[in-house]
Design an enzyme around this catalytic site. Structure first.
Site, PDB file in Angstrom:
ATOM      1  N   HIS A  52      -4.292   0.149   1.083  1.00  0.00           N
ATOM      2  CA  HIS A  52      -3.518   1.349   0.773  1.00  0.00           C
ATOM      3  C   HIS A  52      -4.483   2.485   0.440  1.00  0.00           C
ATOM      4  O   HIS A  52      -5.652   2.258   0.114  1.00  0.00           O
ATOM      5  CB  HIS A  52      -2.599   1.095  -0.415  1.00  0.00           C
ATOM      6  N   GLU A  54      -4.762   4.535  -2.141  1.00  0.00           N
ATOM      7  CA  GLU A  54      -5.345   4.549  -3.482  1.00  0.00           C
ATOM      8  C   GLU A  54      -6.420   3.473  -3.635  1.00  0.00           C
ATOM      9  O   GLU A  54      -7.470   3.730  -4.220  1.00  0.00           O
ATOM     10  CB  GLU A  54      -4.255   4.350  -4.552  1.00  0.00           C
ATOM     11  N   CYS A  82       2.355   2.495  -5.402  1.00  0.00           N
ATOM     12  CA  CYS A  82       3.139   1.261  -5.363  1.00  0.00           C
ATOM     13  C   CYS A  82       2.665   0.337  -6.493  1.00  0.00           C
ATOM     14  O   CYS A  82       1.647   0.615  -7.136  1.00  0.00           O
ATOM     15  CB  CYS A  82       2.977   0.589  -4.005  1.00  0.00           C
ATOM     16  N   CYS A  85      -1.091  -0.739  -6.100  1.00  0.00           N
ATOM     17  CA  CYS A  85      -2.018   0.361  -6.369  1.00  0.00           C
ATOM     18  C   CYS A  85      -2.002   0.751  -7.836  1.00  0.00           C
ATOM     19  O   CYS A  85      -3.053   1.053  -8.413  1.00  0.00           O
ATOM     20  CB  CYS A  85      -1.677   1.559  -5.491  1.00  0.00           C
TER      21      CYS A  85
END
Length: 155
Positions: A52, A54, A82, A85
């Site tokens: 992801h 991040e 999310c 993250c």
């Protein structure tokens, strides 16, 4: 300054979609008003569910800062993090996180993390994914060794 860094996170998210590299997510890590890490969502191009924006930005910043924590840093991300993250962000210990889109807005375009938020809140035995403690007889227990180690780097 904050708007400048958010615009940068949004631009790399936009470019990521335009180049078909992954989802519409981008993040930058800032320290002392300088970008020290960048990341986009490359889950589908790397076949890595943890890739992801991040997470990628945290990895990039930690490599550039030569540190496993983001002390004194800020994270600017195109969307509310999310659960995965968010966990990584807490472990990285930045001083702030700024996001643009909300998780509700992400859900409207097919990125619905509510299921994971709900599962985390449940008792382990009630979760859909089987999670069960296994006991072994072993003389090589890493927690015991960690506890006895005197020269460890605590984090």
């Amino acid at each position: 300054m904050k708007q400048k860094f958010m615009k940068h996170a949004l631009q790399i998210a936009y470019d990521n979609v335009e180049k078909r590299n992954g989802g519409p997510f981008g993040a930058v890590v800032v320290k002392d008003n300088k970008i020290v890490g960048k990341g986009t969502n490359v889950v589908t191009t790397t076949n890595d569910p943890s890739a992801h924006a991040e997470i990628s930005a945290i990895r990039d910043a930690c490599m550039h800062l030569n540190d496993y924590q983001l002390t004194g840093c800020e994270i600017y991300t195109s969307c509310e993090p999310c659960p995965m993250c968010l966990g990584a962000i807490y472990w990285a210990r930045p001083k702030a996180v700024y996001y643009f889109n909300t998780r509700e807005e992400a859900a409207k375009i097919g990125f619905d993390d509510q299921y994971i938020y709900d599962q985390i809140a449940m008792n382990i035995e009630d979760r859909k994914l089987l999670m069960k403690k296994l006991d072994l007889n072993s003389d090589k227990l890493p927690f015991q060794l960690w506890e006895q180690t005197t020269d460890k780097v605590e984090y």
